[in-house]
Design a protein around this motif. Structure first.
Motif, PDB file in Angstrom:
ATOM      1  N   GLN A 142      65.098  -8.019  24.837  1.00 40.69           N
ATOM      2  CA  GLN A 142      63.668  -7.764  25.134  1.00 40.69           C
ATOM      3  C   GLN A 142      62.868  -7.632  23.841  1.00 40.69           C
ATOM      4  O   GLN A 142      61.783  -8.192  23.693  1.00 40.69           O
ATOM      5  CB  GLN A 142      63.525  -6.485  25.984  1.00 40.69           C
ATOM      6  N   LEU A 143      63.452  -6.942  22.886  1.00 41.86           N
ATOM      7  CA  LEU A 143      62.767  -6.738  21.601  1.00 41.86           C
ATOM      8  C   LEU A 143      62.626  -8.062  20.858  1.00 41.86           C
ATOM      9  O   LEU A 143      61.586  -8.381  20.283  1.00 41.86           O
ATOM     10  CB  LEU A 143      63.575  -5.740  20.761  1.00 41.86           C
ATOM     11  N   GLN A 154      62.557 -11.048  22.193  1.00 46.62           N
ATOM     12  CA  GLN A 154      61.558 -11.863  22.893  1.00 46.62           C
ATOM     13  C   GLN A 154      60.153 -11.363  22.593  1.00 46.62           C
ATOM     14  O   GLN A 154      59.220 -12.143  22.364  1.00 46.62           O
ATOM     15  CB  GLN A 154      61.814 -11.836  24.406  1.00 46.62           C
ATOM     16  N   TYR A 155      59.983 -10.030  22.541  1.00 45.78           N
ATOM     17  CA  TYR A 155      58.675  -9.435  22.232  1.00 45.78           C
ATOM     18  C   TYR A 155      58.231  -9.885  20.835  1.00 45.78           C
ATOM     19  O   TYR A 155      57.081 -10.265  20.623  1.00 45.78           O
ATOM     20  CB  TYR A 155      58.776  -7.914  22.293  1.00 45.78           C
ATOM     21  N   ASP A 211      57.290 -13.628  20.973  1.00 48.43           N
ATOM     22  CA  ASP A 211      55.984 -13.816  21.645  1.00 48.43           C
ATOM     23  C   ASP A 211      54.840 -13.373  20.729  1.00 48.43           C
ATOM     24  O   ASP A 211      53.829 -14.059  20.590  1.00 48.43           O
ATOM     25  CB  ASP A 211      55.938 -13.008  22.953  1.00 48.43           C
ATOM     26  N   ALA A 212      55.038 -12.235  20.064  1.00 51.31           N
ATOM     27  CA  ALA A 212      53.978 -11.697  19.201  1.00 51.31           C
ATOM     28  C   ALA A 212      53.742 -12.608  17.993  1.00 51.31           C
ATOM     29  O   ALA A 212      52.652 -12.627  17.417  1.00 51.31           O
ATOM     30  CB  ALA A 212      54.367 -10.293  18.725  1.00 51.31           C
ATOM     31  N   LYS A 247      58.678  -1.451  19.657  1.00 54.47           N
ATOM     32  CA  LYS A 247      57.578  -2.414  19.762  1.00 54.47           C
ATOM     33  C   LYS A 247      56.497  -2.108  18.729  1.00 54.47           C
ATOM     34  O   LYS A 247      55.859  -3.023  18.188  1.00 54.47           O
ATOM     35  CB  LYS A 247      56.989  -2.394  21.187  1.00 54.47           C
ATOM     36  N   ASP A 267      54.891  -4.680  16.172  1.00 53.57           N
ATOM     37  CA  ASP A 267      53.439  -4.882  16.033  1.00 53.57           C
ATOM     38  C   ASP A 267      53.014  -4.746  14.571  1.00 53.57           C
ATOM     39  O   ASP A 267      52.274  -5.576  14.039  1.00 53.57           O
ATOM     40  CB  ASP A 267      52.680  -3.867  16.897  1.00 53.57           C
TER      41      ASP A 267
END
Ligand code: KE4
Length: 430
Positions: free
Chosen positions: A328-329, A331-332, A335-336, A411, A415
């Protein structure tokens, strides 16, 4: 605002009096990114703090072992508890059985294994075992794959495809290199040609996902084709999973890609940040290892209680939910990064596979070979690395190395990192 790194600089000056390049491993010396190495005094989770008090989000993560993050509470507690009872016996202890069982349960191709103290020892021993088991001398390695610093693995591709390798380090003799054939990664025909024209090959050793020359993924069913060719020509297939083992999945690349190696080498995560290497295979192959068989291998601190305790504490936390979190991380992060890649596309490439990523300064939109990595702009990477340090992000200090996520990264870390990448690229590619 330039980082204050005067304490690191002073420590570096002192270190250079005693250590080649001031370091205990060359890539730490910052030679390819410029300047001098930072000296770290504290790590917790995804963050590290240097001797000048600068805090960074870390993606080097000790080159891969720290999949739980720095100073994981359970790992530290396990080390403390075992150390109070003695640090080494030079004799068997129960925990060696526990961790051996954890590894065997994770890798179906491993029925028996041996612990050593580094990835280098693991690959060196695996190749000696392959030679002892087959009675053959030559080995095949793949350009761009790194397997540690054993002499016969510090070998560059020879002039012709099937010719012997050339020493890739001073001190490695032609005699040591002569039995190593180096061929391109992701090139099935090259492997077929060498196997069909040589009958004295003991093994192929490969990083199933190439993580030491950027991040190069196997194309299509490449790994299955390598597997099939090795089976057809009775050559042992060694998967060097020192990085990918326990990272890509509990069962490493073999689980991820559904391809089984004859011999598997592990390290890094298996020791939870302490010195551990592992090589393992079937009962039949491992029956050749001393004292059961004629292939000698030994080590004063092999299976060391403290390293094994850190390894067990780590492996016990690598449960399905941990891999889901890592994916998940990852993929995050991917995506970011999309808007950033769009903004700087054609000059910058971000590649992510599971919890491993690479950053390239290239006009290519996909990296599938070592030659493509060689074309990347490493001067721009060096400037980028410095810009990222200024923004509190610590990347592996080489454009040929990859970055690692851990379950401790958040996350918010991602960021912050994506903003830093965007700002740094605006400077480097302005
Ligand atoms: P060690 O001897 O460094 O524990 O492991 C050698 C090794 C074997 N196989 C693979 C796939 C590896 O990646 C490594 C070592 N990796 C490097 C970084 N990419 C270690 C960092 C260093 O040399 O300081």
């Amino acid at each position: 605002m330039a980082l204050i790194t005067s304490k690191s600089k002073e420590l570096y000056v002192q270190a250079c009096k005693y250590l080649p390049g001031g370091v205990n491993s060359p890539v730490r010396a910052f030679r390819s990114v410029g300047g001098y190495p930072l000296y770290f005094k504290l790590g917790k989770g995804s963050h590290i703090i240097d001797e000048d008090g600068n805090e960074f989000i870390d993606y080097c993560m000790s080159w891969g072992p720290l999949i739980l993050g720095h100073a994981d509470n359970d790992v530290v507690k396990a080390i403390q508890q075992i150390a109070e009872n003695g640090t080494s016996f030079g004799a068997p202890h129960a925990a060696e059985i526990d961790i051996a069982r954890l590894v065997v349960d994770s890798f179906p191709g491993i029925q028996k294994l041996r612990f050593v103290n580094s990835g280098t020892e693991a690959t060196m021993s695996a190749i000696r075992l392959a030679r002892g088991f087959t009675g053959n001398s030559k080995i095949i390695k793949f350009d761009g794959c790194y397997h540690g610093h054993a002499d016969f693995l510090l070998v560059a591709a020879g002039s012709g495809l099937a010719t012997f390798g050339m020493p890739d380090s001073a001190g490695v003799t032609k005699g040591n290199a002569k039995d190593t054939i180096v061929i391109p990664y992701n090139d099935v025909d090259a492997l077929h040609q060498v196997l069909s024209h040589n009958d004295d090959i003991a093994c192929c050793i490969i990083e199933p996902v190439c993580c030491n020359y950027g991040l190069i993924l196997p194309e299509g069913d490449y790994l299955q084709k390598v597997r099939d060719l090795c089976t057809r020509y009775h050559v042992l297939l060694i998967f060097d999973e020192v990085i990918t083992g326990f990272r890509l999945a509990r069962g490493g690349a073999q689980e991820r890609f559904g391809v089984k190696a004859d011999i598997t080498t592990l390290g890094k995560i298996a020791g939870g940040g302490l010195p551990v290497g592992v090589y393992g295979a079937s009962h039949e192959i491992m029956s050749k290892v001393a004292p059961d068989g004629p292939v000698y291998q030994a080590g004063t601190l092999s299976g060391n209680p403290i390293a094994i305790a850190a390894g067990i504490a780590t492996l016990q936390k690598l449960v399905p939910s941990a891999y889901q979190k890592l994916e998940q991380l990852g993929q995050y992060f991917e995506d970011a990064m999309q808007p950033v890649v769009k903004r700087f596309g054609g000059r910058f490439l971000f590649v992510r596979f599971a919890s491993i990523f690479a950053l390239y300064f290239t006009d290519d939109d996909n990296i599938t070979s070592v030659d493509m990595v060689k074309e990347c702009n490493m001067q721009q990477f060096a400037q980028f690395h410095r810009e990222m340090l200024e923004r509190g992000i610590y990347l592996s200090p080489s454009g040929y190395e990859v970055g690692f996520l851990s379950i401790a990264h958040t996350k918010e870390d991602i960021d912050t990192t994506v903003i830093a990448i965007d700002e740094s690229l605006a400077v480097v590619l302005s």
